[in-house]
Scaffold this motif. Structure first.
Motif, short mmCIF file in Angstrom:
data_model
loop_
_atom_site.label_atom_id
_atom_site.label_comp_id
_atom_site.label_asym_id
_atom_site.label_seq_id
_atom_site.Cartn_x
_atom_site.Cartn_y
_atom_site.Cartn_z
N ASP A 40 0.81 -1.23 0.00
CA ASP A 40 0.00 0.00 0.00
C ASP A 40 0.84 1.27 0.00
N LYS A 41 2.08 1.17 -0.47
CA LYS A 41 2.91 2.36 -0.64
C LYS A 41 2.64 2.94 -2.03
N VAL A 42 2.59 4.28 -2.11
CA VAL A 42 2.27 4.94 -3.37
C VAL A 42 3.43 4.78 -4.36
N VAL A 43 3.14 4.22 -5.50
CA VAL A 43 4.11 4.06 -6.58
C VAL A 43 4.10 5.31 -7.46
N ARG A 44 2.90 5.76 -7.80
CA ARG A 44 2.75 6.90 -8.70
C ARG A 44 1.44 7.61 -8.39
N LYS A 45 1.44 8.91 -8.50
CA LYS A 45 0.22 9.67 -8.26
C LYS A 45 -0.02 10.61 -9.43
N TYR A 46 -1.25 10.60 -9.93
CA TYR A 46 -1.65 11.47 -11.03
C TYR A 46 -2.75 12.41 -10.52
N GLU A 47 -2.64 13.67 -10.85
CA GLU A 47 -3.64 14.64 -10.42
C GLU A 47 -3.60 15.86 -11.33
N GLY A 48 -4.52 16.78 -11.11
CA GLY A 48 -4.54 18.01 -11.89
C GLY A 48 -4.74 17.76 -13.37
N ASP A 49 -3.89 18.39 -14.18
CA ASP A 49 -4.02 18.30 -15.64
C ASP A 49 -3.69 16.92 -16.18
N GLN A 50 -3.12 16.04 -15.33
CA GLN A 50 -2.80 14.68 -15.78
C GLN A 50 -4.04 13.81 -15.93
N LEU A 51 -5.14 14.25 -15.33
CA LEU A 51 -6.37 13.47 -15.36
C LEU A 51 -7.51 14.26 -15.99
N SER A 52 -8.39 13.55 -16.65
CA SER A 52 -9.59 14.17 -17.20
C SER A 52 -10.66 14.28 -16.11
N THR A 53 -11.37 15.39 -16.09
CA THR A 53 -12.47 15.57 -15.14
C THR A 53 -13.82 15.63 -15.87
N GLN A 54 -13.81 15.16 -17.11
CA GLN A 54 -15.04 15.16 -17.89
C GLN A 54 -15.98 14.06 -17.39
N PHE A 55 -17.27 14.31 -17.44
CA PHE A 55 -18.25 13.29 -17.09
C PHE A 55 -18.21 12.16 -18.11
N GLY A 56 -18.50 10.95 -17.63
CA GLY A 56 -18.54 9.80 -18.53
C GLY A 56 -17.33 8.90 -18.36
N LEU A 57 -17.07 8.09 -19.34
CA LEU A 57 -15.98 7.12 -19.30
C LEU A 57 -14.65 7.79 -19.62
N ASN A 58 -13.69 7.66 -18.71
CA ASN A 58 -12.35 8.21 -18.92
C ASN A 58 -11.33 7.09 -18.80
N ARG A 59 -10.23 7.22 -19.52
CA ARG A 59 -9.20 6.18 -19.56
C ARG A 59 -7.86 6.75 -19.13
N MET A 60 -7.16 6.01 -18.27
CA MET A 60 -5.83 6.42 -17.80
C MET A 60 -4.90 5.21 -17.90
N VAL A 61 -3.75 5.38 -18.52
CA VAL A 61 -2.80 4.27 -18.70
C VAL A 61 -1.56 4.52 -17.87
N TRP A 62 -1.25 3.60 -16.97
CA TRP A 62 -0.02 3.65 -16.18
C TRP A 62 1.08 2.95 -16.97
N ASP A 63 2.24 3.60 -17.08
CA ASP A 63 3.33 3.03 -17.88
C ASP A 63 4.16 1.99 -17.13
N MET A 64 3.73 1.62 -15.92
CA MET A 64 4.38 0.59 -15.09
C MET A 64 5.76 1.03 -14.59
N HIS A 65 5.99 2.34 -14.52
CA HIS A 65 7.26 2.85 -14.03
C HIS A 65 7.06 3.72 -12.79
N TYR A 66 8.08 3.69 -11.94
CA TYR A 66 8.13 4.62 -10.82
C TYR A 66 8.61 5.97 -11.35
N PRO A 67 8.33 7.07 -10.65
CA PRO A 67 8.80 8.38 -11.12
C PRO A 67 10.31 8.50 -11.06
N ASP A 68 10.86 9.39 -11.86
CA ASP A 68 12.30 9.64 -11.88
C ASP A 68 12.75 10.26 -10.56
#
Length: 204
Positions: free
Chosen positions: A11-39
């Motif tokens: 339960d340790k955070v690997v990656r966090k996406y927020e703000g402009d990295q995510l869509s806030t539009q209503f309906g179905l949204n898709r987000m793809v994690w590249d399976m990498h830890y941040p630099d």
């Protein structure tokens, strides 16, 4: 207010996406994690280190938070069944890779702290001169790729080479990879210790 966190099996955070990295539009949204830890943290004025560790096979969670409400879903990263390496091999690769990341993160933080001390002391001070020498032993002095290409390889640049070996390979690391990391870690720690001894005495 929306955020999406990727959590590991502990339960340790690997990656966090927020703000402009995510869509806030209503309906179905898709987000793809590249399976990498941040630099690792970037030294100002230098190119990013590019130490992006790949997550090992195992169980992870995606935690979506929206307006104070959370949803958590588990998922699994699986090995290619056609590969001959095992989970133990993948764990060993990740552990060495994470060790490289930890060494680089620590060194970059020390360089950043040295630069701040140098700025306070003034560019013509002995402390600023020594800080530049300390930084120059770990990372390239140049700020552009063309300038860096003409410099001798620095300690963190050598460590980065092992990172790229792990990035382009799979399975358990070779013994030579461990030996190189062991030696470079000793040399990097020695440079950090020498700088700390000098800077502590100089700022008393």
């Amino acid at each position: 207010d929306v955020s999406l966190e990727i959590l590991d099996a502990r339960d340790k955070v690997v990656r966090k996406y927020e703000g402009d990295q995510l869509s806030t539009q209503f309906g179905l949204n898709r987000m793809v994690w590249d399976m990498h830890y941040p630099d690792v943290v970037q030294v100002p004025g230098k190119p990013p280190a590019g130490i992006v560790v790949e997550a090992k096979p195992g169980t992870y969670k995606a935690r979506l938070t929206a307006n104070g409400e959370q949803q958590v879903h588990s998922f699994r990263l699986s090995m290619n069944p056609n590969e001959t390496w095992t989970q133990s091999d993948a764990d060993a690769r990740f552990d060495l890779w994470w060790r490289i990341r930890t060494i680089t993160q620590k060194a970059n933080e020390e360089i950043i702290a040295a630069m701040k001390l140098a700025e306070v002391a003034g560019e013509d001070s002995e402390l600023a001169k020594r800080a530049q020498e300390f930084s120059g032993k770990l990372v390239p002095v140049g700020a552009t790729l063309s300038a860096i290409a003409n410099e001798p390889s620095k300690l963190l640049s050598k460590l980065q080479t092992v990172h790229w070996v792990l990035f382009h390979s799979e399975g358990r690391p070779t013994q030579s990879s461990y030996a190189v990391v062991d030696q470079l870690e000793k040399e990097i720690d020695a440079e950090i210790a020498a700088w700390k001894e000098f800077s502590t005495a100089a700022t008393r």
